[in-house]
Design a protein around this motif. Structure first.
Motif, PDB file in Angstrom:
ATOM      1  N   CYS A  14       0.842  -1.202   0.000  1.00 44.72           N
ATOM      2  CA  CYS A  14       0.000   0.000   0.000  1.00 44.72           C
ATOM      3  C   CYS A  14       0.875   1.249   0.000  1.00 44.72           C
ATOM      4  N   GLY A  18      -4.705   6.659  -1.560  1.00 43.47           N
ATOM      5  CA  GLY A  18      -6.062   7.115  -1.231  1.00 43.47           C
ATOM      6  C   GLY A  18      -7.120   6.769  -2.267  1.00 43.47           C
ATOM      7  N   THR A  19      -6.737   6.072  -3.329  1.00 44.13           N
ATOM      8  CA  THR A  19      -7.716   5.729  -4.369  1.00 44.13           C
ATOM      9  C   THR A  19      -8.902   4.959  -3.790  1.00 44.13           C
ATOM     10  N   CYS A  75      -7.720  -0.794  -6.292  1.00 42.16           N
ATOM     11  CA  CYS A  75      -6.363  -0.452  -5.847  1.00 42.16           C
ATOM     12  C   CYS A  75      -5.362  -0.597  -6.987  1.00 42.16           C
ATOM     13  N   PRO A  76      -4.726   0.501  -7.364  1.00 44.10           N
ATOM     14  CA  PRO A  76      -3.770   0.417  -8.467  1.00 44.10           C
ATOM     15  C   PRO A  76      -2.538  -0.419  -8.126  1.00 44.10           C
ATOM     16  N   LYS A  77      -2.316  -0.643  -6.853  1.00 38.23           N
ATOM     17  CA  LYS A  77      -1.177  -1.455  -6.446  1.00 38.23           C
ATOM     18  C   LYS A  77      -1.556  -2.921  -6.298  1.00 38.23           C
ATOM     19  N   GLY A  78      -2.813  -3.219  -6.473  1.00 41.49           N
ATOM     20  CA  GLY A  78      -3.262  -4.597  -6.361  1.00 41.49           C
ATOM     21  C   GLY A  78      -3.113  -5.184  -4.965  1.00 41.49           C
TER      22      GLY A  78
ATOM     23  N   GLY B  72      -6.064  13.831   2.251  1.00 39.05           N
ATOM     24  CA  GLY B  72      -4.731  13.262   2.471  1.00 39.05           C
ATOM     25  C   GLY B  72      -4.190  12.548   1.246  1.00 39.05           C
ATOM     26  N   THR B  73      -4.403  13.145   0.062  1.00 42.40           N
ATOM     27  CA  THR B  73      -3.854  12.533  -1.154  1.00 42.40           C
ATOM     28  C   THR B  73      -2.730  13.380  -1.733  1.00 42.40           C
ATOM     29  N   PHE B 137     -11.181  11.186  -5.450  1.00 40.84           N
ATOM     30  CA  PHE B 137     -11.021  11.073  -3.998  1.00 40.84           C
ATOM     31  C   PHE B 137     -10.391  12.273  -3.324  1.00 40.84           C
ATOM     32  N   HIS B 263      -1.677  -3.499 -16.333  1.00 42.78           N
ATOM     33  CA  HIS B 263      -2.716  -3.198 -15.349  1.00 42.78           C
ATOM     34  C   HIS B 263      -4.102  -3.228 -15.972  1.00 42.78           C
ATOM     35  N   ALA B 323      -4.313   5.149 -13.517  1.00 42.82           N
ATOM     36  CA  ALA B 323      -3.651   4.115 -12.718  1.00 42.82           C
ATOM     37  C   ALA B 323      -2.141   4.115 -12.910  1.00 42.82           C
ATOM     38  N   PRO B 326       0.367   5.094  -9.450  1.00 41.99           N
ATOM     39  CA  PRO B 326       0.609   4.078  -8.422  1.00 41.99           C
ATOM     40  C   PRO B 326       1.096   2.751  -9.000  1.00 41.99           C
ATOM     41  N   SER B 327       0.706   2.456 -10.240  1.00 41.47           N
ATOM     42  CA  SER B 327       1.085   1.158 -10.807  1.00 41.47           C
ATOM     43  C   SER B 327       2.560   1.073 -11.152  1.00 41.47           C
ATOM     44  N   LYS B 330       5.026  -1.239  -9.673  1.00 46.40           N
ATOM     45  CA  LYS B 330       5.080  -2.672  -9.951  1.00 46.40           C
ATOM     46  C   LYS B 330       6.359  -3.032 -10.689  1.00 46.40           C
TER      47      LYS B 330
END
Ligand SMILES: Cc1cc2nc3c(=O)[nH]c(=O)nc-3n(C[C@H](O)[C@H](O)[C@H](O)COP(=O)(O)OP(=O)(O)OC[C@H]3O[C@@H](n4cnc5c(N)ncnc54)[C@H](O)[C@@H]3O)c2cc1C
Ligand code: SF4
Ligand code: SF4
Lengths: 419, 472
Positions: A14, A18-19, A75-78, B72-73, B137, B263, B323, B326-327, B330
């Motif tokens: 995580c 905040g998504t 969640c974009p991080k899965g 809080g983003t 959000f 993704h 996405a 944050p992606s 990976k």
């Protein structure tokens, strides 16, 4: 199943973007960070590292969750949030030696179908005395013979005759030798105790669709309610029992008209039984056969409705979380509904938002649960539909309660009752 | 640490249920999207300006920090309680008070989520353009405090351009109303603009009067694939030069394309870069613009340009685009994410320069962003646990800043300075400018209680949140 300590890497994934705040049904209502996945994961992480203990606040926030999986999906991080929540619930129950949610209730009632049957039979007989008639509360819903208890809450009456006892079910003890697809039907508590008609309709359609359907009578609760309340040991027993019951038959598919049971059979069993490697190939074979009734009808049996009369004007569909998100079944129920030429179908806004029942929330925090339902009911109202179709008895109970509470005059039905 | 008296007073001001000192709550208000937590001493959920005013007055007399917080983003640590204190969350202030369809304005509380406002005004045929990628959000208050912007900025500008006036509580507790309800107004200093982008250091916004536009009749989305990233960058400049103003012009490089393909299960068939372009307006003008854009892209050696068809494809494309940030984690465990801006004509130079930095440091640098307004998100990918990589990642970022400034750009287009960029502002701003800003801050907040430790570099203050980590 994976223990909380083994999920540290999952927690670490995580990034606090905040998504998940954009989809969480409990966060929508409570409006506090502690309700959304980002907050919950923070607390679970803090608990795992010893920064906080099993405090009341920690448990409260754990329970404020329908386990709908919307956060995991978005969640974009899965991050596998639901696996973390389940592990945290199980961990808490083990440490406390007491239920996080209502696990005691399940322990008494669901341990074996016999105990539950006996308990519920008595309740059924008493029902006329302890439940008020819905019609007295509200003329709006006079079509439904649903009783109202406490807080104006609408609970379904227990069936006069449980599904597994009906002639429809008992007449099908084992697959016939027809050469057609052999389909074992799993009823689940909702269908068995509350909605035998859904079970009967399922059997009827499966037969019409050309399946050789049968109903193993020794089946017990799938264990999902126990699992959601953190009682993995109980869920494990139920999984094992059901595994044995269904393995005794030679069948091609195991199907159910309950989204939650389907998810339990297909995924949770493997999870709770993973501690025993000897079971893994058996579980794998079992899980591979489990398929939701909508998917079975559309993808395997190629069923199309013959044009059943529904008695309504406009039908909309609510996606159960355990079907849509957990089993990837979205189009099939819609296809079935649309295949009925007597159905005018209209998509509601946010069809995939949680009804509010899941995760034991309606037991542990009814007010929050039914407030989540409100958004759903608003979507239904705006769609103008007079029939809400769905594919899970749990959602059906919650939607009926919500429609009653928020004063929307629409009927809830299972897809199999409309095609 | 707060005294028992302060705690009791806080509870009295906002109500027992709306003030918490419990560790569980504090933990959940200790972070933002930079993912570098600092524990506050309290979190409160006031209902409006009056309560906030009382809290700020007490903060001045008792001497504790107050930190405004939306969702809080933030990507620069703006809402982090770096010196402890009381987090003031706007989560209870989430009413859309009024949408005025005659004057095309909206009056909202700061905790309203941007997307919810957009959905409501669009039902009335209106349009609130600012669209940070976090729009589903993040809150209007946070957007105002950071002057958030998004893809549509190329045509419609950023949050600043839609704030007509504010109700805000000054650090010393006075409730003020700034701005006008009219299209023009020049009476006194423009305090609205001063507050917008002030990162919660000059006042707490309690209501915002926002400008709306009529909703464009239609939008067309084009997807242009380029084998060579440099050609994509040149196409951006060429489109701007041709005096076409697309409503969005997003740039995605090959590293980001890979992530998106994984993704979102989308196929961009090995392109070196992708431009995601939208034109909006009347059906007629949209068609015309779209065909001009298509022509320019093909002339700039795009391998293909096609229109996204159907609502779902467009939705999927944007979901994938959102996405990316944050992606990215990976592909490598960590990233430093910066949102530099250069004059639009310099985009090819920026892209070429970044490629050079990437090669020299042997680090993957993923770039994407709002190319239409020159705002490129530069993501230096690395592994924190590898000290050599970590050091060169920091060097790479500093070099990217130098490059940006050489190209007459700015080191942050949207995310703000907060804690993550404070040690770099001297690279961009002269000492006299910084001094003027500090004097403004000192005048409005003589005790330094409102959101301390932000924007200005500290001689020896906490610098834990070195870089923007979580990424956008
Ligand atoms: C995935 C992702 C994508 C993003 N994309 C973009 C993007 O495209 N463009 C962009 O500009 N940003 C983007 N951001 C950054 C962030 O979302 C924005 O800065 C946003 O405006 C922050 O809003 P918030 O409500 O989360 O504010 P917070 O993070 O809570 O606070 C941000 C700042 O605003 C202050 N603040 C909050 N409310 C108030 C108030 N009522 N009065 C005074 N000060 C206040 C806080 O003190 C803090 O300094 C992205 C972030 C993420 C995680
Ligand atoms: S969306 Fe995923 S990564 Fe982002 S805060 Fe939520 S759980 Fe964490
Ligand atoms: S599972 Fe559903 S209710 Fe629980 S945190 Fe995730 S989105 Fe919220």
């Amino acid at each position: 199943m994976r223990k909380l300590v083994e999920l540290k890497y999952e927690l670490d994934k995580c990034v606090k973007c905040g998504t998940c705040r954009s989809v969480c049904p409990t966060f929508r209502v409570l409006g506090r960070e502690t309700a959304c996945a980002r907050g919950k994961l923070t607390l679970i992480d803090a608990y795992s590292s010893g920064a906080i203990g099993l405090s009341d606040a920690y448990l409260k926030h754990l329970k404020e969750c329908t386990l709908c999986g919307a956060c995991r999906d978005t969640c974009p991080k899965g991050v596998d949030t639901v696996a973390i929540y389940n592990a945290a619930r199980v961990d808490a129950v083990q440490k406390l030696g007491a239920p996080v949610a209502a696990s005691l209730v399940f322990k008494n009632l669901l341990e074996s179908s016999k105990v539950m049957d006996a308990a519920l039979k008595i309740a059924t007989r008493l029902q006329g005395l302890i439940f008020k008639d819905a019609t007295a509360e509200s003329g709006l819903l006079s079509r439904f013979s649903l009783p109202v208890i406490g807080k104006g809450r609408l609970l379904p009456p227990l069936a006069r005759e449980f599904f597994l006892e009906t002639s429809e079910a008992r007449g099908l003890p084992a697959p016939a030798k027809t050469g057609k697809a052999k389909v074992a039907f799993y009823a689940g508590c909702g269908v068995n105790y509350l909605m035998p008609d859904v079970g009967k309709a399922s059997i009827e359609i499966l037969k019409k669709a050309g399946a050789d359907v049968f109903v193993p009578s020794a089946q017990v609760c799938c264990g999902m309610p126990a699992f959601a309340s953190g009682d993995a040991a109980m869920a494990r027993q139920m999984a094992l029992k059901n595994l044995e019951v269904f393995e005794a038959f030679d069948c091609d598919y195991i199907t159910t008209s309950c989204a939650t049971c389907g998810h339990g059979l297909k995924h949770m069993f493997a999870d709770v039984l993973s501690d025993n490697p000897e079971l893994s190939s058996r579980i794998e074979a079992f899980s591979a056969k489990v398929i939701d009734i909508n998917a079975l009808l559309v993808n395997v049996l190629k069923y199309r409705s013959g044009g059943k009369e529904t008695g309504g004007k406009l039908v909309t569909y609510h996606d159960p979380c355990h079907l849509n998100r957990a089993q990837n079944v979205r189009n099939e129920p819609r296809e079935l509904l649309k295949s009925n030429k007597n159905i005018a179908f209209k998509e509601m806004a946010f069809p995939c938002s949680c009804c509010g029942l899941g995760g034991g929330l309606s037991l542990t925090n009814y007010d929050l649960s039914i407030e989540i339902t409100e958004r759903k009911i608003e979507s239904i109202r705006a769609s103008g539909a007079d029939i809400v179709a769905t594919a899970c008895p749990g959602c059906m109970v919650q939607l009926r309660d919500g429609l009653h509470k928020y004063g929307v005059n629409a009927r809830v039905a299972h897809v199999v009752e409309l095609i | 640490m707060l005294s028992e008296i302060v705690k009791r007073e806080l509870k009295r001001i906002v109500g027992e249920a709306n003030a918490s000192f419990a560790k569980e709550d504090l933990l959940c208000y200790s972070y933002d999207a930079t993912n570098s937590p600092y524990l506050p001493d309290a979190v409160v959920f006031p209902s409006g300006a009056e309560e906030i005013s009382l809290i700020l007055k007490m903060a001045n007399s008792e001497g504790f920090p107050v930190i405004p917080r939306g969702a809080g983003t933030g990507f620069s640590g703006g809402s982090l309680p770096v010196e402890g204190g009381v987090v003031v969350s706007t989560e209870r202030m989430r009413k859309i008070i009024e949408i005025d369809t005659e004057n095309l304005t909206a009056l909202v509380e700061p905790g309203v989520v941007t997307w919810e406002l957009q959905t409501e005004v669009e039902k009335l045929g209106l349009f609130y353009p600012p669209d940070p990628t976090s729009l589903k959000f993040s809150t209007i208050g946070g957007n105002i405090a950071e002057c958030a912007g998004g893809p549509r900025a190329v045509k419609y500008g950023v949050t600043r351009d839609y704030v007509l006036g504010l109700e805000a509580v000054l650090p010393t507790g006075e409730i003020i109303t700034t701005g006008v309800r009219t299209a023009k107004g020049v009476v006194g200093y423009d305090l609205t603009r001063l507050l917008v982008g002030s990162e919660g250091t000059l006042g707490i916004v309690t209501k915002a009067h926002l400008k709306l536009l009529p909703k464009p009749e239609t939008t067309k989305t084009l997807l242009a694939l380029f084998p060579d990233i440099k050609d994509a960058a040149k196409a951006v400049s060429a489109i701007i030069r041709a005096k076409v103003v697309p409503s969005t012009l997003e740039f995605i490089d090959s590293a980001c394309i890979k992530v998106v393909e994984e993704h979102a299960k989308m196929d961009f068939s090995g392109a070196g870069a992708v431009l995601l372009i939208e034109a909006d307006g009347s059906a007629e003008s949209v068609e015309k613009e779209a065909s001009t854009i298509e022509k320019i892209c093909m002339e700039s050696r795009a391998s293909s340009v096609r229109a996204a068809t159907g609502k779902y494809e467009v939705k999927d494309l944007w979901k994938a685009r959102r996405a990316i940030s944050p992606s990215l984690l990976k592909i490598r465990p960590d990233k430093i994410n910066e949102d530099v801006v250069v004059p639009r004509a310099s985009i090819p130079d920026l892209i070429a320069g970044i490629e050079d930095i990437s090669k020299r440091h042997n680090l993957l640098i993923a770039c994407f962003g709002h190319a239409g307004d020159g705002n490129i998100h530069v993501n230096v990918m690395y592994d924190k646990k590898n000290p050599v990589e970590a050091a060169s990642a920091e060097d790479a970022v500093v070099e990217a800043f130098r490059l940006t400034l050489r190209l007459k750009g700015t080191i942050s287009g949207e995310h703000g300075v907060g804690t993550t960029k404070s040690r770099f502002i001297e690279m961009e701003l002269g000492p006299a400018v910084i001094d003027a800003m500090k004097r403004i801050k000192a005048t409005l907040d003589p005790k330094g209680i409102l959101n301390p430790g932000k924007i200005f570099p500290k001689a020896n203050g906490p610098q834990k949140a070195g870089f923007a980590g979580a990424g956008k």
